[in-house]
Motif scaffolding. Structure first.
Motif, PDB file in Angstrom:
ATOM      1  N   ILE A 128       0.832  -1.199   0.000  1.00  6.90           N
ATOM      2  CA  ILE A 128       0.000   0.000   0.000  1.00  6.90           C
ATOM      3  C   ILE A 128       0.870   1.254   0.000  1.00  6.90           C
ATOM      4  O   ILE A 128       0.618   2.204  -0.756  1.00  6.90           O
ATOM      5  N   PHE A 129       1.904   1.275   0.825  1.00  6.66           N
ATOM      6  CA  PHE A 129       2.735   2.466   0.923  1.00  6.66           C
ATOM      7  C   PHE A 129       3.730   2.587  -0.229  1.00  6.66           C
ATOM      8  O   PHE A 129       4.187   3.692  -0.528  1.00  6.66           O
ATOM      9  N   PHE A 130       4.065   1.467  -0.884  1.00 11.02           N
ATOM     10  CA  PHE A 130       5.007   1.551  -1.992  1.00 11.02           C
ATOM     11  C   PHE A 130       4.307   1.832  -3.316  1.00 11.02           C
ATOM     12  O   PHE A 130       4.936   2.340  -4.250  1.00 11.02           O
ATOM     13  N   SER A 131       3.024   1.523  -3.421  1.00  9.37           N
ATOM     14  CA  SER A 131       2.319   1.688  -4.698  1.00  9.37           C
ATOM     15  C   SER A 131       2.354   3.122  -5.237  1.00  9.37           C
ATOM     16  O   SER A 131       2.462   3.309  -6.465  1.00  9.37           O
ATOM     17  N   PRO A 132       2.278   4.185  -4.402  1.00  9.46           N
ATOM     18  CA  PRO A 132       2.384   5.535  -4.983  1.00  9.46           C
ATOM     19  C   PRO A 132       3.716   5.802  -5.670  1.00  9.46           C
ATOM     20  O   PRO A 132       3.781   6.662  -6.562  1.00  9.46           O
ATOM     21  N   VAL A 133       4.779   5.103  -5.274  1.00 12.44           N
ATOM     22  CA  VAL A 133       6.095   5.333  -5.876  1.00 12.44           C
ATOM     23  C   VAL A 133       6.059   5.018  -7.365  1.00 12.44           C
ATOM     24  O   VAL A 133       6.688   5.709  -8.180  1.00 12.44           O
ATOM     25  N   VAL A 134       5.334   3.970  -7.748  1.00  9.58           N
ATOM     26  CA  VAL A 134       5.297   3.554  -9.148  1.00  9.58           C
ATOM     27  C   VAL A 134       4.126   4.173  -9.900  1.00  9.58           C
ATOM     28  O   VAL A 134       3.978   3.936 -11.099  1.00  9.58           O
ATOM     29  N   ALA A 135       3.303   4.939  -9.215  1.00 19.15           N
ATOM     30  CA  ALA A 135       2.177   5.602  -9.884  1.00 19.15           C
ATOM     31  C   ALA A 135       2.668   6.804 -10.677  1.00 19.15           C
ATOM     32  O   ALA A 135       3.717   7.389 -10.378  1.00 19.15           O
ATOM     33  N   SER A 136       1.924   7.178 -11.709  1.00 18.35           N
ATOM     34  CA  SER A 136       2.269   8.350 -12.514  1.00 18.35           C
ATOM     35  C   SER A 136       2.230   9.605 -11.645  1.00 18.35           C
ATOM     36  O   SER A 136       1.256   9.842 -10.923  1.00 18.35           O
ATOM     37  N   LEU A 137       3.291  10.396 -11.714  1.00 19.76           N
ATOM     38  CA  LEU A 137       3.362  11.612 -10.905  1.00 19.76           C
ATOM     39  C   LEU A 137       2.262  12.598 -11.284  1.00 19.76           C
ATOM     40  O   LEU A 137       1.631  13.207 -10.407  1.00 19.76           O
ATOM     41  N   ALA A 138       2.000  12.740 -12.577  1.00 18.94           N
ATOM     42  CA  ALA A 138       0.947  13.662 -13.021  1.00 18.94           C
ATOM     43  C   ALA A 138      -0.428  13.185 -12.550  1.00 18.94           C
ATOM     44  O   ALA A 138      -1.230  13.978 -12.042  1.00 18.94           O
ATOM     45  N   ALA A 139      -0.695  11.889 -12.714  1.00 19.07           N
ATOM     46  CA  ALA A 139      -1.986  11.353 -12.281  1.00 19.07           C
ATOM     47  C   ALA A 139      -2.156  11.491 -10.772  1.00 19.07           C
ATOM     48  O   ALA A 139      -3.243  11.850 -10.282  1.00 19.07           O
ATOM     49  N   TRP A 140      -1.102  11.208 -10.028  1.00 17.72           N
ATOM     50  CA  TRP A 140      -1.134  11.344  -8.569  1.00 17.72           C
ATOM     51  C   TRP A 140      -1.471  12.779  -8.167  1.00 17.72           C
ATOM     52  O   TRP A 140      -2.318  13.019  -7.291  1.00 17.72           O
ATOM     53  N   VAL A 184       5.267  13.888   0.142  1.00 12.45           N
ATOM     54  CA  VAL A 184       5.709  12.894   1.132  1.00 12.45           C
ATOM     55  C   VAL A 184       5.023  11.561   0.872  1.00 12.45           C
ATOM     56  O   VAL A 184       5.670  10.504   0.847  1.00 12.45           O
ATOM     57  N   LEU A 185       3.709  11.573   0.685  1.00 10.80           N
ATOM     58  CA  LEU A 185       2.979  10.341   0.448  1.00 10.80           C
ATOM     59  C   LEU A 185       3.388   9.682  -0.867  1.00 10.80           C
ATOM     60  O   LEU A 185       3.321   8.460  -0.998  1.00 10.80           O
ATOM     61  N   LYS A 186       3.833  10.489  -1.827  1.00 10.42           N
ATOM     62  CA  LYS A 186       4.261   9.935  -3.113  1.00 10.42           C
ATOM     63  C   LYS A 186       5.579   9.183  -2.991  1.00 10.42           C
ATOM     64  O   LYS A 186       5.776   8.132  -3.611  1.00 10.42           O
ATOM     65  N   GLY A 187       6.520   9.690  -2.203  1.00 10.47           N
ATOM     66  CA  GLY A 187       7.860   9.112  -2.197  1.00 10.47           C
ATOM     67  C   GLY A 187       8.274   8.380  -0.944  1.00 10.47           C
ATOM     68  O   GLY A 187       9.360   7.789  -0.908  1.00 10.47           O
ATOM     69  N   VAL A 188       7.432   8.382   0.096  1.00 10.18           N
ATOM     70  CA  VAL A 188       7.856   7.787   1.359  1.00 10.18           C
ATOM     71  C   VAL A 188       8.049   6.276   1.239  1.00 10.18           C
ATOM     72  O   VAL A 188       8.864   5.685   1.962  1.00 10.18           O
TER      73      VAL A 188
END
Length: 313
Positions: A128-140, A184-188
Motif C-alpha cells: 500500500i505504501f510503496f504503490s504511490p512510488v510507481v504511480a504516474s506523478l501527473a496522475a497522482w 511525502v505520500l508519493k515518495g515515502v
C-alpha cells in the motif's frame, strides 16, 4: 650441452613472454575503454556539454520573442540577487525542502520499524505504501488536486465530523503544507523500503545483549540501531534533499506557484522565466544557481558524515 642450449634459448623465450604479456595488457586496456566509452559519451553529451552551455547562456541576454542574443556578462546574476521574486522562490524552496525532508525521512523510518516487527499483514501494508512510488506523478497530483479542492473529498470527509475545512490549495500556509504532504505520500514508500533493508541486516545479537544489560527500547534504538543504519540515513537524506529541490510537476498541477508566490519554488521560478516569459538568459542564470545550491548542500551532507555516520573518520 643441454644446459648451454637452455641458457641460449631462455632469453628469447623471456622476451617472447614479455611481448605476449604486454600485448595482453594493451588488449585489456582497450576492452576497458570500450566498456567505459558509452558512459563517458553519455556523460559528456547529456551532462558536461549542457552544463557548459547553460553557463554560457547565463552570460547573455537571450530574448526568444525578439530573436536577440547579446553578451551581458554578469548582468543576469546581478538582476537575480536584486529580484524580490527570486528571494521569495528561495524562501519557498527552503520551506518545502525542510518540511519534505523531515516528514519523509521520519515517516519512512517509522514505517520501516513497524514493518521490521513482522506483524500480520505487513506485506499488504508494504504494498500500500510503496504503490504511490510507481504511480504516474501527473496522475497522482491531479487526483490530489480534486481531493484538496474547497468542496473536494478531504473537506467532504471533514464535514462528516463537523469540521469546516479550508480551501487547501488557495491559502498560503495550507497550500505549501498540502504540496509537502502530497509529495511525502508519493515518495515515502521508497525510503521505507531502503530503511527496512538496512534494519534487517542489524544483528539481533547486539540488541539482545543491550537488553540483557538493562537498556530500554529507546536506548537500544538510539545507541545500536541508528549508528548501524546511519549510512542508509545519509543516502536517503541526500537523495531526498536533491529531490526536494527539483520538484516541479506537483507545483505546476496543484498550485501553479500560488497563491501569490507562496509555492513558487526555485524550479518553478526557473520555468516561469524561461518558458513563460521567454527570458532564457535569466532562466539559465537561475538554473546555475540551483546547481550550485544542490552541489553545496550535497557536499555539506557528505562532509557531515564524518561526525555521525558509523565507521567514517
Amino acid at each position: 650441452m643441454a644446459l648451454l642450449t637452455a641458457r641460449t634459448v631462455s632469453p628469447a623465450a623471456s622476451v617472447s613472454g614479455r611481448t605476449s604479456l604486454s600485448s595482453l595488457q594493451r588488449r585489456d586496456r582497450w576492452v576497458g575503454v570500450a566498456f567505459v566509452a558509452p558512459q563517458l559519451v553519455g556523460w559528456a553529451a547529456f551532462v558536461a556539454v549542457p552544463l557548459v552551455m547553460v553557463v554560457w547562456y547565463s552570460l547573455h541576454d537571450w530574448q526568444v520573442l525578439t530573436n536577440s542574443f547579446t553578451f551581458s556578462g554578469m548582468d543576469n546574476y546581478r538582476r537575480m540577487f536584486r529580484d524580490p521574486s527570486m528571494h521569495d522562490a528561495l524562501v519557498a524552496s527552503g520551506i518545502f525542502s525542510l518540511g519534505l525532508v523531515v516528514l519523509n525521512v521520519t515517516l519512512a523510518l517509522f514505517l520501516a520499524l513497524m514493518l521490521n516487527q513482522r506483524l500480520p499483514g505487513s506485506t499488504v501494508f508494504r504494498a500500500i505504501f510503496f504503490s504511490p512510488v510507481v504511480a504516474s506523478l501527473a496522475a497522482w497530483s491531479i487526483v490530489w488536486g480534486f481531493l484538496l479542492q474547497n468542496h473536494g473529498g478531504i473537506n467532504g470527509f471533514l464535514e462528516l465530523v463537523g469540521i469546516d475545512g479550508p480551501n487547501w490549495l488557495r491559502g498560503g500556509a495550507t497550500a505549501m503544507l498540502s504540496v509537502i504532504v502530497v509529495q511525502v505520500l508519493k515518495g515515502v514508500g521508497l525510503n521505507m523500503i531502503l530503511f527496512l533493508a538496512a534494519l534487517q541486516v542489524v544483528p539481533e545479537e547486539l540488541r539482545e545483549a543491550a537488553r540483557l544489560d538493562g537498556a530500554g527500547a529507546w536506548r537500544v534504538f538510539r545507541s545500536i540501531t541508528i549508528p548501524l543504519i546511519s549510512p542508509t540515513i545519509l543516502m536517503v537524506s541526500i537523495l531526498t534533499v536533491i529531490g526536494s529541490l527539483e520538484v516541479f510537476a506537483q507545483i505546476a498541477i496543484l498550485t501553479a506557484g500560488g497563491p501569490g508566490n507562496d509555492t513558487t519554488v526555485l524550479v518553478y521560478y526557473l520555468y516561469q522565466q524561461a518558458f513563460i516569459y521567454h527570458d532564457f538568459g535569466y532562466g539559465s542564470a537561475v538554473s546555475v544557481l540551483m546547481f550550485v545550491v544542490v552541489l553545496v548542500l550535497t557536499l555539506l551532507q557528505w562532509q557531515a558524515r564524518r561526525k555521525w555516520v558509523l565507521d567514517e573518520t
